[in-house]
Design an enzyme around this catalytic site. Structure first.
Site, short mmCIF file in Angstrom:
data_model
loop_
_atom_site.label_atom_id
_atom_site.label_comp_id
_atom_site.label_asym_id
_atom_site.label_seq_id
_atom_site.Cartn_x
_atom_site.Cartn_y
_atom_site.Cartn_z
CD GLU A 293 -2.59 1.04 2.72
OE1 GLU A 293 -3.77 1.84 2.72
OE2 GLU A 293 -2.06 0.59 3.82
CE LYS B 255 -7.50 0.91 3.37
NZ LYS B 255 -6.31 1.59 4.18
CB CYS C 266 -4.25 -1.62 4.57
SG CYS C 266 -3.20 -1.30 6.02
#
Length: 279
Positions: free
Chosen positions: A44, A119, A160
């Site tokens: 990320e 995300k 993440c």
């Protein structure tokens, strides 16, 4: 898809600008390719890590103008490897919303972008040690999941904090993903407590390989990330792991037949049942 796949996870400590980010990660990707990797994954925030809003705004670019994204696309083509830019922090392009996108980009061996994923779950938390994060203040969350075809099987894309949402990973596996990418910049406190446990749990639940390249160490903006990039097999076994937070390349060989074996042994992906909601 049957057969073996040589992969490499690149662990970084990304600086605060895209040019510096490219200069940092490119030699590690070259090292990965020289070591035989056909598929390379980065963490990320591969292009830049800068959580201070004013400084981030000053260095943010659109995807098609970002120095690191463009440079990494050229590098994938030069090296003849598939590359997952775990995420690039870029302008979202949404009218009326000046927040960035935290975007995974899957690049093929010709340098073309074949899949994108923004995300879904942004990191808004108050940690027990007093650290406070409000990713939603600077990042616009995505609105859809993504599974992409590769020469070795389907790849599910996450980033993440998504690791804490099992239903997302289940849907990716049910859509055919035999590999799930979890590029991350995990905080040090949550990484020490939860990182490996969460990765192994998602692999066991989905019967998929979980590929987790990570940021590690103290960054220019003051955050400290956990590192410990990890590859987990579909039975939940740790295949490869970095035991530190220094920049490095982690190689692994994936036996893609292991996915079918794990899912045949415990076919839980086919055992969903409707049930009455909790009252």
């Amino acid at each position: 898809m049957a057969g073996a796949l040589d992969i490499a996870l690149v662990q970084t400590r990304t600086p605060a600008t895209a040019q510096a980010g490219l200069d940092h990660v490119a030699p590690l990707i070259r090292e990965a390719a020289a070591g035989g990797a056909k598929f390379v994954l980065t963490p990320e925030g591969t292009n830049l890590l800068e959580q201070r809003r004013d400084r981030r705004a000053a260095v943010l670019s659109s995807e098609d103008q970002d120095v690191a994204v463009l440079g990494l696309r050229r590098l994938a083509a030069e090296l003849g490897v598939w590359l997952l830019i775990g995420s690039a922090i870029v302008r979202s392009g949404r009218e009326g919303d000046d927040r960035a996108a935290n975007r995974s980009l899957l690049i093929d061996d010709k340098g073309a972008v074949v899949a994108r994923y923004d995300k879904l779950h942004v990191f808004d938390v108050n940690l027990p040690n007093g650290e406070r994060y409000r990713e939603s203040a600077t990042v616009r969350p995505g609105d859809g999941a993504a599974v992409a075809d590769t020469p070795w099987g389907r790849l599910g894309l996450t980033i993440c904090y998504d690791i804490r949402f099992p239903h997302l990973h289940r849907q990716l596996a049910q859509a055919g993903a035999s590999m799930i990418a979890v590029p991350a910049a995990f905080t040090a406190p949550t990484g020490e407590a939860h990182w490996e446990t969460l990765l192994r749990a998602r692999a066991i639940e989905t019967g998929a390989f979980v590929l987790a390249p990570a940021q590690g160490g103290l960054h220019e903006d003051g955050r400290r990330t956990w590192g410990r990039s990890t590859v987990v097999g579909p039975w939940g076994e740790v295949i490869a792991k970095a035991d530190h937070d220094q920049p490095c390349v982690l190689h692994a060989k994936l036996d893609m037949e292991a996915v079918a074996k794990a899912r045949a042994a415990i076919p839980s992906l086919t055992h969903d049942r409707d049930f009455a909601p909790v009252r």
